[in-house]
Motif scaffolding. Structure first.
Motif, PDB file in Angstrom:
ATOM      1  N   THR A  88       0.820  -1.409   0.200  1.00  0.00           N
ATOM      2  CA  THR A  88      -0.153  -0.044   0.433  1.00  0.00           C
ATOM      3  C   THR A  88       1.135   1.041  -0.092  1.00  0.00           C
ATOM      4  N   GLN A  89       0.359   2.425  -0.126  1.00  0.00           N
ATOM      5  CA  GLN A  89       0.924   3.465   0.740  1.00  0.00           C
ATOM      6  C   GLN A  89       2.317   3.539   1.330  1.00  0.00           C
ATOM      7  N   THR A  90       1.997   2.963   2.260  1.00  0.00           N
ATOM      8  CA  THR A  90       2.285   3.229   3.865  1.00  0.00           C
ATOM      9  C   THR A  90       2.832   1.873   4.573  1.00  0.00           C
ATOM     10  N   GLN A  91       2.647   0.457   3.494  1.00  0.00           N
ATOM     11  CA  GLN A  91       2.850  -0.728   4.528  1.00  0.00           C
ATOM     12  C   GLN A  91       3.323  -1.785   3.194  1.00  0.00           C
ATOM     13  N   ILE A  92       4.155  -3.033   4.252  1.00  0.00           N
ATOM     14  CA  ILE A  92       4.352  -3.813   3.066  1.00  0.00           C
ATOM     15  C   ILE A  92       3.903  -5.240   3.692  1.00  0.00           C
ATOM     16  N   VAL A  93       3.605  -5.966   3.440  1.00  0.00           N
ATOM     17  CA  VAL A  93       3.015  -7.541   3.590  1.00  0.00           C
ATOM     18  C   VAL A  93       3.950  -8.426   3.095  1.00  0.00           C
ATOM     19  N   PHE A  94       4.533  -9.491   3.662  1.00  0.00           N
ATOM     20  CA  PHE A  94       5.012 -10.134   2.935  1.00  0.00           C
ATOM     21  C   PHE A  94       4.699 -11.843   3.773  1.00  0.00           C
ATOM     22  N   ARG A 115       3.269  -7.725   8.675  1.00  0.00           N
ATOM     23  CA  ARG A 115       2.689  -7.086   8.033  1.00  0.00           C
ATOM     24  C   ARG A 115       4.145  -5.634   8.610  1.00  0.00           C
ATOM     25  N   VAL A 116       4.740  -4.829   7.819  1.00  0.00           N
ATOM     26  CA  VAL A 116       5.604  -3.749   7.558  1.00  0.00           C
ATOM     27  C   VAL A 116       5.111  -2.095   7.814  1.00  0.00           C
ATOM     28  N   ALA A 117       5.047  -1.231   8.744  1.00  0.00           N
ATOM     29  CA  ALA A 117       4.341   0.540   7.998  1.00  0.00           C
ATOM     30  C   ALA A 117       5.655   0.967   7.868  1.00  0.00           C
ATOM     31  N   CYS A 118       6.159   2.046   7.115  1.00  0.00           N
ATOM     32  CA  CYS A 118       7.327   2.864   7.615  1.00  0.00           C
ATOM     33  C   CYS A 118       6.717   4.308   7.628  1.00  0.00           C
ATOM     34  N   MET A 119       7.668   4.780   8.987  1.00  0.00           N
ATOM     35  CA  MET A 119       7.707   5.887   9.885  1.00  0.00           C
ATOM     36  C   MET A 119       8.460   6.738   9.279  1.00  0.00           C
ATOM     37  N   ARG A 120       8.338   8.284   9.976  1.00  0.00           N
ATOM     38  CA  ARG A 120       9.571   8.797  10.399  1.00  0.00           C
ATOM     39  C   ARG A 120       8.931   9.538  10.949  1.00  0.00           C
ATOM     40  N   ARG A 130       5.055   7.196   2.666  1.00  0.00           N
ATOM     41  CA  ARG A 130       5.206   6.244   2.126  1.00  0.00           C
ATOM     42  C   ARG A 130       6.246   5.624   1.448  1.00  0.00           C
ATOM     43  N   VAL A 131       6.009   4.068   1.272  1.00  0.00           N
ATOM     44  CA  VAL A 131       7.253   3.439   0.864  1.00  0.00           C
ATOM     45  C   VAL A 131       7.795   4.049  -0.075  1.00  0.00           C
ATOM     46  N   PRO A 132       9.568   4.274   0.429  1.00  0.00           N
ATOM     47  CA  PRO A 132      10.227   4.607  -0.249  1.00  0.00           C
ATOM     48  C   PRO A 132      10.055   4.329  -1.327  1.00  0.00           C
ATOM     49  N   GLU A 133      10.347   4.810  -3.055  1.00  0.00           N
ATOM     50  CA  GLU A 133      10.026   4.268  -4.166  1.00  0.00           C
ATOM     51  C   GLU A 133      11.322   3.170  -4.547  1.00  0.00           C
ATOM     52  N   ALA A 134      12.816   2.932  -4.403  1.00  0.00           N
ATOM     53  CA  ALA A 134      13.556   2.640  -4.060  1.00  0.00           C
ATOM     54  C   ALA A 134      12.771   1.158  -3.252  1.00  0.00           C
ATOM     55  N   LEU A 135      12.179   0.838  -2.620  1.00  0.00           N
ATOM     56  CA  LEU A 135      11.861  -0.294  -2.111  1.00  0.00           C
ATOM     57  C   LEU A 135      11.123  -0.661  -2.987  1.00  0.00           C
ATOM     58  N   ARG A 136       9.874  -0.108  -3.116  1.00  0.00           N
ATOM     59  CA  ARG A 136       9.045  -0.306  -4.088  1.00  0.00           C
ATOM     60  C   ARG A 136       9.522  -0.500  -4.896  1.00  0.00           C
ATOM     61  N   LEU A 137      10.894  -0.349  -6.110  1.00  0.00           N
ATOM     62  CA  LEU A 137      11.435  -0.912  -7.160  1.00  0.00           C
ATOM     63  C   LEU A 137      11.490  -1.905  -6.903  1.00  0.00           C
ATOM     64  N   ALA A 150      -3.760  -2.160  -5.557  1.00  0.00           N
ATOM     65  CA  ALA A 150      -3.982  -2.337  -5.144  1.00  0.00           C
ATOM     66  C   ALA A 150      -1.905  -1.764  -4.417  1.00  0.00           C
ATOM     67  N   SER A 151      -1.457  -1.682  -5.112  1.00  0.00           N
ATOM     68  CA  SER A 151      -0.274  -0.548  -4.779  1.00  0.00           C
ATOM     69  C   SER A 151      -0.486   0.950  -4.908  1.00  0.00           C
ATOM     70  N   VAL A 152      -1.964   1.690  -4.735  1.00  0.00           N
ATOM     71  CA  VAL A 152      -2.463   3.071  -4.471  1.00  0.00           C
ATOM     72  C   VAL A 152      -2.555   3.035  -4.186  1.00  0.00           C
ATOM     73  N   ARG A 153      -3.638   1.940  -3.324  1.00  0.00           N
ATOM     74  CA  ARG A 153      -4.987   1.958  -2.220  1.00  0.00           C
ATOM     75  C   ARG A 153      -3.887   2.453  -0.976  1.00  0.00           C
ATOM     76  N   GLY A 154      -4.498   2.677   0.054  1.00  0.00           N
ATOM     77  CA  GLY A 154      -3.772   4.469   1.268  1.00  0.00           C
ATOM     78  C   GLY A 154      -3.542   2.861   2.587  1.00  0.00           C
ATOM     79  N   GLY A 155      -2.518   3.280   2.497  1.00  0.00           N
ATOM     80  CA  GLY A 155      -2.837   2.104   3.985  1.00  0.00           C
ATOM     81  C   GLY A 155      -1.973   2.930   4.921  1.00  0.00           C
TER      82      GLY A 155
END
Length: 155
Positions: A88-94, A115-120, A130-137, A150-155
């Motif tokens: 999602t915009q701010t989270q990743i599920v592995f 489930r991991v949340a990106c925070m600052r 937001r999940v950093p672009e480098a990590l998304r790629l 799912a890639s653009v949905r807020g989270g």
């Protein structure tokens, strides 16, 4: 195994220190291996994200789980296979498949999820980011059927 989607792989040889008195692997190690697999993925596939972590990015583990299908013991060779389930915009599920490798055979012994949340921000005042672009790629090749919505949905 029927699932042929791409995954990031961490190989691991189980040691005595990872087993309990009965001789099988103590459950907490599966969670440790999830974290190690995630760390090595960052080192191998997205090292620029590590610089971001040293700066201000925080990857908070929001939830973690593991289902066990078979026991493993010392000196079992494992393939820990990490896939991207959701982004999602701010989270990743592995997801993590723990596969025992033995004499040319593979056996799924456990399956995990994280489930991991990106925070600052400073501790005590962290905010979703937001999940950093480098990590998304870097994650893109390991997607387990991540849809465009799912890639653009807020989270």
């Amino acid at each position: 195994m029927a699932d042929v989607r791409p995954y990031y792989e961490l190989r691991h040889l189980v040691g005595f220190e990872e087993t309990n008195l009965v001789g099988n692997v103590y459950y907490v190690n599966y969670v440790r291996w999830q974290g190690r697999c995630r760390e090595m993925f960052l080192l191998d596939m997205a090292p620029e994200v590590l610089d971001d972590i040293r700066d201000d990015l925080k990857l908070f583990t929001v939830s973690v789980s593991c289902e066990f299908f078979a026991e493993i013991t010392a000196f079992d060779q494992l393939s820990i296979q990490m896939r991207l389930e959701q982004l999602t915009q701010t989270q990743i599920v592995f997801t993590f498949d723990y596969v025992r490798l033995h004499e040319g055979t593979e056996k799924l012994v456990a399956r995990g999820r994280q489930r991991v949340a990106c925070m600052r921000g400073p501790n005590g005042d962290t905010r979703p980011t937001r999940v950093p672009e480098a990590l998304r790629l870097a994650l893109e090749p390991y997607a387990a059927q991540v849809s465009a919505s799912a890639s653009v949905r807020g989270g």
